[in-house]
Design an enzyme around this catalytic site. Structure first.
Site, PDB file in Angstrom:
ATOM      1  CE  LYS A  13      55.094  41.200  44.681  1.00 37.93           C
ATOM      2  NZ  LYS A  13      55.450  40.117  45.623  1.00 37.93           N
ATOM      3  NE  ARG A  87      51.258  36.612  42.661  1.00 39.61           N
ATOM      4  CZ  ARG A  87      51.139  37.585  43.575  1.00 39.61           C
ATOM      5  NH1 ARG A  87      50.755  38.782  43.235  1.00 39.61           N
ATOM      6  NH2 ARG A  87      51.431  37.329  44.831  1.00 39.61           N
ATOM      7  NE  ARG A 126      52.437  39.849  54.536  1.00 39.38           N
ATOM      8  CZ  ARG A 126      52.487  39.872  53.212  1.00 39.38           C
ATOM      9  NH1 ARG A 126      53.200  40.789  52.588  1.00 39.38           N
ATOM     10  NH2 ARG A 126      51.865  38.946  52.500  1.00 39.38           N
ATOM     11  NE  ARG A 155      47.941  38.293  52.588  1.00 42.59           N
ATOM     12  CZ  ARG A 155      48.680  38.695  51.550  1.00 42.59           C
ATOM     13  NH1 ARG A 155      49.155  39.940  51.520  1.00 42.59           N
ATOM     14  NH2 ARG A 155      48.946  37.888  50.555  1.00 42.59           N
ATOM     15  NE  ARG A 166      51.194  33.998  49.282  1.00 42.13           N
ATOM     16  CZ  ARG A 166      51.350  34.951  50.198  1.00 42.13           C
ATOM     17  NH1 ARG A 166      51.310  34.649  51.489  1.00 42.13           N
ATOM     18  NH2 ARG A 166      51.547  36.185  49.827  1.00 42.13           N
TER      19      ARG A 166
HETATM   20  P1  AMP Z   1      49.730  39.337  47.114  1.00 44.16           P
HETATM   21  O1  AMP Z   1      49.122  40.213  48.141  1.00 44.16           O
HETATM   22  O2  AMP Z   1      50.254  40.100  45.915  1.00 44.16           O
HETATM   23  O3  AMP Z   1      50.745  38.377  47.695  1.00 44.16           O
HETATM   24  O4  AMP Z   1      48.541  38.433  46.518  1.00 44.16           O
HETATM   25  C1  AMP Z   1      47.806  37.558  47.363  1.00 44.16           C
HETATM   26  C2  AMP Z   1      47.212  36.438  46.553  1.00 44.16           C
HETATM   27  O5  AMP Z   1      46.320  36.988  45.562  1.00 44.16           O
HETATM   28  C3  AMP Z   1      48.216  35.628  45.780  1.00 44.16           C
HETATM   29  O6  AMP Z   1      48.806  34.585  46.561  1.00 44.16           O
HETATM   30  C4  AMP Z   1      47.347  35.063  44.651  1.00 44.16           C
HETATM   31  O7  AMP Z   1      46.527  34.023  45.123  1.00 44.16           O
HETATM   32  C5  AMP Z   1      46.415  36.236  44.347  1.00 44.16           C
HETATM   33  N1  AMP Z   1      46.984  37.114  43.321  1.00 44.16           N
HETATM   34  C6  AMP Z   1      47.470  38.380  43.465  1.00 44.16           C
HETATM   35  N2  AMP Z   1      47.895  38.884  42.310  1.00 44.16           N
HETATM   36  C7  AMP Z   1      47.690  37.909  41.382  1.00 44.16           C
HETATM   37  C8  AMP Z   1      47.957  37.805  39.983  1.00 44.16           C
HETATM   38  N3  AMP Z   1      48.524  38.816  39.300  1.00 44.16           N
HETATM   39  N4  AMP Z   1      47.618  36.637  39.366  1.00 44.16           N
HETATM   40  C9  AMP Z   1      47.046  35.623  40.029  1.00 44.16           C
HETATM   41  N5  AMP Z   1      46.780  35.638  41.348  1.00 44.16           N
HETATM   42  C10 AMP Z   1      47.098  36.773  42.021  1.00 44.16           C
END
Ligand code: AMP
Length: 216
Positions: A13, A87, A126, A155, A166
């Site tokens: 994404k 999400r 990654r 990360r 996740r």
């Molecule tokens: P991402 O980079 O989008 O994979 O987000 C990294 C982490 O941030 C996720 O594993 C969640 O812990 C948190 N996170 C990101 N977006 C959301 C969301 N819309 N709702 C809840 N937690 C989020």
């Protein structure tokens, strides 16, 4: 042009958001990037966020909604792509009300489908640039040698144990969001396996078919 990219962690994404931003001059709302930026500030709020994300869980809806609304307001609600938001079904309902009040409803939600084994491989390889958030893959797209290696990080939530949490969180909390968007006729699924450009072209194709962008 207002649409969301949906999919599991590691679906691509963020990469696709960057490509589409370049192509269409869009603003992006990436809640993951907003959360990581707040964590970098090393405040009590940042530490609270870090505790939520480091083991692969979600940040509570109310906090994510505050971050997303502030950023959407900066973007002026006109042209945006949502990356990793909403999400949960709670977030999707909240977003629907907010966008309706601004007369700016979502026009499409594109779900990027990738098998779990591909995700595990991608995320464990990654690496991310701390400042630009650019994403690399150790073998397929390694960081250029002139970048300071201290700025390239693995990360903590890209460790295998956290990835598994996740993926489980995604199945339980986030997958129902795709049912929500399917039921309102906004969802299109595409395959997220292929080159970045192939996947970008699939997304552009959906945006054209749904008249989110005009073919000239
Ligand atoms: P991402 O980079 O989008 O994979 O987000 C990294 C982490 O941030 C996720 O594993 C969640 O812990 C948190 N996170 C990101 N977006 C959301 C969301 N819309 N709702 C809840 N937690 C989020």
């Amino acid at each position: 042009m207002r649409f969301a990219l949906f999919g599991p962690p590691g679906a691509g994404k963020g990469t696709q958001t960057a490509l589409l931003q370049q192509m269409f001059g869009l603003q992006s709302v990436s809640t993951g990037n907003l959360i990581r930026a707040a964590i970098l500030e090393d405040s009590p709020f940042g530490r609270e966020l870090n505790a939520y994300i480091q083991d692969g869980g979600l940040v509570p809806d109310e906090i994510v909604q505050i971050l997303a609304e502030a950023h959407l307001t900066n973007c002026g609600f006109k042209q945006f792509v949502l990356d990793g938001f909403p999400r949960t079904v709670v977030q999707a309902n909240w977003l629907h009300s907010l966008l309706r009040s601004k007369n700016a409803p979502l026009q499409a939600v594109i779900s990027i489908v990738v098998p779990d084994e591909v995700i595990l491989e991608r995320l464990s390889q990654r690496r991310i640039h701390k400042i630009t958030c650019e994403s690399y893959h150790l073998t397929l797209h390694p960081p250029p040698p002139d970048i300071d290696p201290d700025l390239i990080v693995h990360r903590s939530d890209d460790r295998v144990e956290a990835i598994q949490v996740r993926l489980a969180t995604y199945a339980k909390m986030t997958q129902p969001v795709s049912d929500y968007y399917r039921s309102v006729g906004l969802l299109t699924e595409i395959s997220g396996v292929g080159t970045n450009i192939e996947i970008r072209d699939r997304i552009v194709d959906v945006l054209e078919k749904r008249s989110v962008i005009q073919v000239v």
